[in-house]
Motif scaffolding. Structure first.
Motif, PDB file in Angstrom:
ATOM      1  N   ASP A 110       0.986  -1.277  -0.045  1.00 52.54           N
ATOM      2  CA  ASP A 110      -0.002  -0.252  -0.112  1.00 52.54           C
ATOM      3  C   ASP A 110       0.722   1.602   0.210  1.00 52.54           C
ATOM      4  O   ASP A 110       0.641   2.687  -0.864  1.00 52.54           O
ATOM      5  CB  ASP A 110      -1.142   0.081   1.465  1.00 52.54           C
ATOM      6  N   HIS A 111       2.251   1.090   1.035  1.00 50.60           N
ATOM      7  CA  HIS A 111       3.172   2.336   0.738  1.00 50.60           C
ATOM      8  C   HIS A 111       3.619   2.306  -0.313  1.00 50.60           C
ATOM      9  O   HIS A 111       3.267   3.728  -1.300  1.00 50.60           O
ATOM     10  CB  HIS A 111       3.880   1.923   1.778  1.00 50.60           C
ATOM     11  N   VAL A 112       4.211   1.540  -0.868  1.00 50.86           N
ATOM     12  CA  VAL A 112       4.434   2.016  -2.401  1.00 50.86           C
ATOM     13  C   VAL A 112       3.540   2.098  -3.426  1.00 50.86           C
ATOM     14  O   VAL A 112       3.513   3.226  -3.665  1.00 50.86           O
ATOM     15  CB  VAL A 112       5.551  -0.088  -2.609  1.00 50.86           C
ATOM     16  N   ILE A 113       2.450   1.406  -3.554  1.00 51.96           N
ATOM     17  CA  ILE A 113       1.074   2.627  -4.474  1.00 51.96           C
ATOM     18  C   ILE A 113       1.058   3.678  -4.027  1.00 51.96           C
ATOM     19  O   ILE A 113       1.153   4.549  -4.949  1.00 51.96           O
ATOM     20  CB  ILE A 113      -0.002   1.132  -4.100  1.00 51.96           C
ATOM     21  N   LEU A 115       3.337   6.515  -3.057  1.00 54.82           N
ATOM     22  CA  LEU A 115       4.536   7.029  -3.596  1.00 54.82           C
ATOM     23  C   LEU A 115       4.669   6.841  -4.614  1.00 54.82           C
ATOM     24  O   LEU A 115       5.207   7.861  -5.256  1.00 54.82           O
ATOM     25  CB  LEU A 115       5.716   6.402  -2.553  1.00 54.82           C
ATOM     26  N   GLY A 116       4.232   5.820  -5.057  1.00 55.90           N
ATOM     27  CA  GLY A 116       4.535   5.612  -6.246  1.00 55.90           C
ATOM     28  C   GLY A 116       3.308   6.296  -7.451  1.00 55.90           C
ATOM     29  O   GLY A 116       4.087   6.215  -8.556  1.00 55.90           O
TER      30      GLY A 116
END
Lengths: 212, 212
Positions: A110-113, A115-116
């Motif tokens: 979720d965090h990657v999404i 930030l991405g």
DNA sequence: CGGGATGTTGAGGCAAGTCAATCTAAGTGG
DNA sequence: CCACTTAGATTGACTTGCCTCAACATCCCG
């Protein structure tokens, strides 16, 4: 076998790239986990709160992130060796930990999404909603959330600058989504709008977090 | 109890937010794991290759990411129930999986840091170096890496656009860091420079990846 | 040998970062 | 208890790096 310890606000429980022979279970308070690049850039990879677990399970117990108390923290401390022995004797707990680790991987996704591919206002909206559900606090008249961390922490968690975080807070105020009686108290005035902005229909339900 | 299956390039092994009653161990080929937001934005959360594991351990086996074959993939397929039963009887394997899950959490932290505070050329450099070490392929005269995924995949993994990825490749060529005889073959001409740009002194050594 | 998909290059705009000033809140000591 | 200090938060002006849009090149695959 274990004992409770108080870590005052701003104290360091574990340091990036150093050994840690302890495993903590957070009883009270909030911890931030972050890494600092050689040139000073900082990324907060997660926050831990009551019930969450901090420490490496691996034998070579080098910790990759720094763990710092955002508020005063009470943690239940185990020797890692004792914790591992205990694990050996209870496959159920072992399985439980594996489930929690899976949840943590999903959280990191979720965090990657976030930030991405999300924009600043989407990031902040998602952050506020997660904060509200994750650690419910004494509520005022309406729905509200206590935000224990500073703007700089929010910024480094969301991959933004403090200025952008601040401006986005102001925008949400002007749009009537929230009210900010104090810098660290958010009152929700239009939750539906925030869900809309965050691109969420419902918040993911996850088990305890594992910080390492 | 298990059997090998061939998944042709571009086929879907698991779909975002749907049930998956299988657990795969990748034998050959590369898989991308991604999520798509309602408006079409895509974020690749990771790649899986030989030895890596795909599937949820949790009882409610809803998968959160789509798994798509980047190349032809051979995977060893287990029924999830059978896999879980097998796990119950071997605490050692269970512990092993927990270690791998910890590694995966660290990998996701790296990804978060990459997306949260690194610039495009730092991201691509780090990506190329990880690719080189992770799945060594038949090498030419010097050090080189075969990049099986398309530019669009690299872009969606690094949180950039294809144009920026392409420009950064060109920049690395002009700087003499790499050569690109074909779009998916990178020959390293100055590894030290790439490490410098990536902000790495050494690559993290991690176990198998776990995709869910 | 086409023709569509994929990759590269160029021009221009804008969102978020940077720099800087102001405001607020929370301590701290006289 | 109040002046002073300082850290944190907000706001504004400006800059820029990456994205967007568009054209062109190249690579496959039938």
């Amino acid at each position: 076998m274990s004992h409770s310890t108080l870590f005052p606000k701003d104290s360091i429980l574990a340091t990036q790239d150093s050994e840690l022979d302890k495993v903590f279970i957070i009883v009270d308070g909030i911890i931030k986990l972050y890494q600092i690049l050689p040139d000073g850039r900082r990324q907060i990879v997660g926050f831990l709160g009551p019930g969450d677990l901090l420490g490496s399970i691996k034998r070579n117990a080098s910790v990759h992130s720094t763990a710092e108390a955002v508020t005063d923290v009470v943690a239940c401390t185990f020797e890692r060796s004792a914790f591992l022995e205990f694990l050996q004797d209870s496959p159920d707990l072992l399985f439980e930990l594996l489930i929690n680790a899976s949840d943590e991987i999903e959280s990191q996704h979720d965090h990657v999404i976030l930030l991405g591919c999300k924009r600043p206002h989407e990031r902040l909206a998602a952050f506020l909603l997660v904060m509200q559900q994750r650690w419910p606090v004494a509520r005022g008249n309406g729905e509200s959330a206590h935000i224990p961390m500073a703007r700089a922490d929010i910024a480094d968690y969301l991959g933004l600058t403090v200025e952008t975080v601040s401006r986005t807070f102001t925008r949400f105020k002007k749009l009537g989504f929230i009210a900010l009686p104090r810098t660290n108290l958010v009152q929700f005035r239009d939750l539906a709008a925030l869900y809309e902005v965050a691109g969420l229909t419902e918040l993911p339900v996850r088990g305890i977090s594992m910080g390492l």
